[in-house]
Design an enzyme around this catalytic site. Structure first.
Site, PDB file in Angstrom:
ATOM      1  N   GLU A 218       0.820  -1.207   0.000  1.00 37.85           N
ATOM      2  CA  GLU A 218       0.000   0.000   0.000  1.00 37.85           C
ATOM      3  C   GLU A 218       0.856   1.260   0.000  1.00 37.85           C
ATOM      4  OE1 GLU A 218      -3.019   0.364  -0.628  1.00 37.85           O
ATOM      5  OE2 GLU A 218      -3.668  -1.721  -0.513  1.00 37.85           O
TER       6      GLU A 218
ATOM      7  N   TYR B  42      -6.333   6.563   4.605  1.00 34.36           N
ATOM      8  CA  TYR B  42      -6.466   5.558   3.560  1.00 34.36           C
ATOM      9  C   TYR B  42      -5.686   4.281   3.883  1.00 34.36           C
ATOM     10  CZ  TYR B  42      -5.393   2.763  -0.378  1.00 34.36           C
ATOM     11  OH  TYR B  42      -5.218   1.661  -1.166  1.00 34.36           O
TER      12      TYR B  42
ATOM     13  N   ASP C 100      -9.369   5.695  -1.725  1.00 31.70           N
ATOM     14  CA  ASP C 100      -8.267   6.321  -2.452  1.00 31.70           C
ATOM     15  C   ASP C 100      -8.866   7.108  -3.626  1.00 31.70           C
ATOM     16  OD1 ASP C 100      -9.031   4.450  -4.294  1.00 31.70           O
ATOM     17  OD2 ASP C 100      -7.036   3.611  -4.613  1.00 31.70           O
TER      18      ASP C 100
END
Length: 404
Positions: free
Chosen positions: A52, A133, A151
């Site tokens: 991520e 996020y 996102d």
DNA sequence: CTCCTGTGCA
DNA sequence: TGCACAGGAG
């Protein structure tokens, strides 16, 4: 807490039957159509965190080989925590945004020191480099927490789905998007739900050319139904308007010369331009004395306070005669609301960036169109009679003429 | 909310 | 060369 206790409505935060059906269609599509990407082979929180972080800044195709390399070199949290920052940065090289690599490393060290990976999004938020996020993504994918990960892709997908007219970056839009994204989460597979929405945004619900025919949830998409899905999300509002309130001092000598001031070369805008002597009441300009003047609200205290302020700033003795006009001027995202006052000065006026100019000389100076605008208005007001108007004539005057 | 960071694109 | 992007931080 929800769901199918017989209600088909979508009470706030609740889920109706339609939601459930959309969730399943989305998941079925994801199961079938998702790209084969290396980080999707593991739900290990460390691995998810690494991917991520990389994906925040770089497209999936670029990240894929680098993720594999990174995980080969630092296969688990303890290995990365034990590494030197230089080693981590070396492995990151070419990916850019090295601050993110440093923060990832710092976060991993904190986790290692604490002995246990934080179990929820909320706890993760306190780690360096992990914002809303990333926390939601890791928590949902690795721990099955039922939290929407939003996102840029999800933001676009949801904005379209709702044909949302506002700006999804702003507070209201964020709330609207979050609530809808939350509704689309499958309780059993929140991580896959989140990834499905992101995948949809990355491969189908594209920014310029949405491929609606391939979308598993188009039948309930207001953007699609509107016939112009590409017009969502609404064009982001440009940089927020900066409001400035200025007072422009029109001061003309007996021989007709005007007092002008040259803006500093460090001014945030209109650097080095000549202008009427200006008090910046609001905005981010001005020197220390000016900021002090603002804080003391000197101008609101009345004309005598204004006289004092002018004396402090420019020297001499000042007398503000009255307000001539107020005008607006816009420079890109800055909006200036200016009050134009007439004043007379006597005594020695100080300042190296302050000088007297005959009207004919002004045309040759570097100046903003605000000065021209102000001069036209001021000369117009001051003349207040046919003879004077002819003398300075706003249409034939040297300033107006020079501008053509 | 506003700023910041590098990158990629116009 | 300046702006848009996409997240996080303050």
């Amino acid at each position: 807490m929800t769901a199918d206790s017989g209600d088909t409505g979508r009470g706030r935060g609740g889920r109706g039957r339609g939601d459930r059906q959309q969730q399943q269609q989305l998941l079925a599509w994801f199961d079938d159509q998702q790209r084969d990407l290396p980080w999707r082979r593991s739900r290990d929180p460390y691995s998810v965190l690494v991917s991520e972080t990389m994906l925040q800044q770089t497209r999936a195709e670029v990240v894929a080989p680098r993720f594999i390399r990174f995980m080969t070199r630092f296969p688990d949290l303890e290995t990365l925590a034990a590494a030197q920052p230089e080693q981590v940065l070396a492995e990151w090289s070419g990916l850019g945004y090295y601050q993110r690599a440093r923060r990832l490393h710092a976060a991993v060290r904190q986790i290692a020191a604490s002995g246990r990976f934080p179990q929820g999004a909320e706890q993760m938020r306190s780690l360096p480099g992990i914002g809303e996020y990333t926390a939601a993504a890791v928590a949902s994918i690795a721990f099955g927490e039922e939290v929407a990960a939003i996102d840029g892709n999800v933001e676009r997908v949801i904005s379209r789905r709702l044909a949302f007219a506002g700006d999804p970056k702003l507070a209201e839009g964020r709330r609207v998007v979050r609530e809808e994204a939350q509704r689309l989460l499958d309780r059993e597979r929140p991580g896959d739900s989140n990834q499905a929405l992101m995948e949809l945004g990355a491969t189908v619900c594209l920014p310029r050319t949405p491929r609606c025919r391939h979308c598993p949830i188009r039948s309930s998409c207001q953007g699609h139904l509107s016939g112009r899905p590409e017009s969502f999300p609404a064009a982001r509002r440009r940089r927020r308007l900066e409001r400035h309130r200025w007072i422009l001092v029109f001061c003309q000598r007996a021989d007709g010369a005007l007092l002008l001031e040259r803006r500093s070369d460090e001014a945030p805008f209109l650097r080095g331009a000549w202008q009427l002597p200006t008090l910046e009441l609001e905005g981010n300009g001005g020197d220390a004395a000016e900021r002090e003047a603002r804080s003391q609200r000197i101008v609101e205290a009345g004309p005598s306070a204004l006289n004092q302020w002018l004396r402090r700033r420019f020297g001499g003795r000042w007398n503000v005669d009255g307000e001539l006009a107020s005008l607006r001027h816009a420079i890109t995202y800055r909006q200036i609301e200016a009050r134009l006052v007439a004043a007379t000065a006597s005594g020695r006026i100080a300042g190296e960036s302050l000088d007297w100019f005959q009207l004919e000389e002004i045309a040759a100076l570097q100046r903003s169109s605000l000065l021209d605008k102000a001069l036209e208005r001021a000369l117009d007001e001051v003349s207040d009679g046919a003879r004077e108007t002819r003398r300075y004539g706003t249409d034939r005057g040297p300033v107006a003429a020079a501008r053509r």
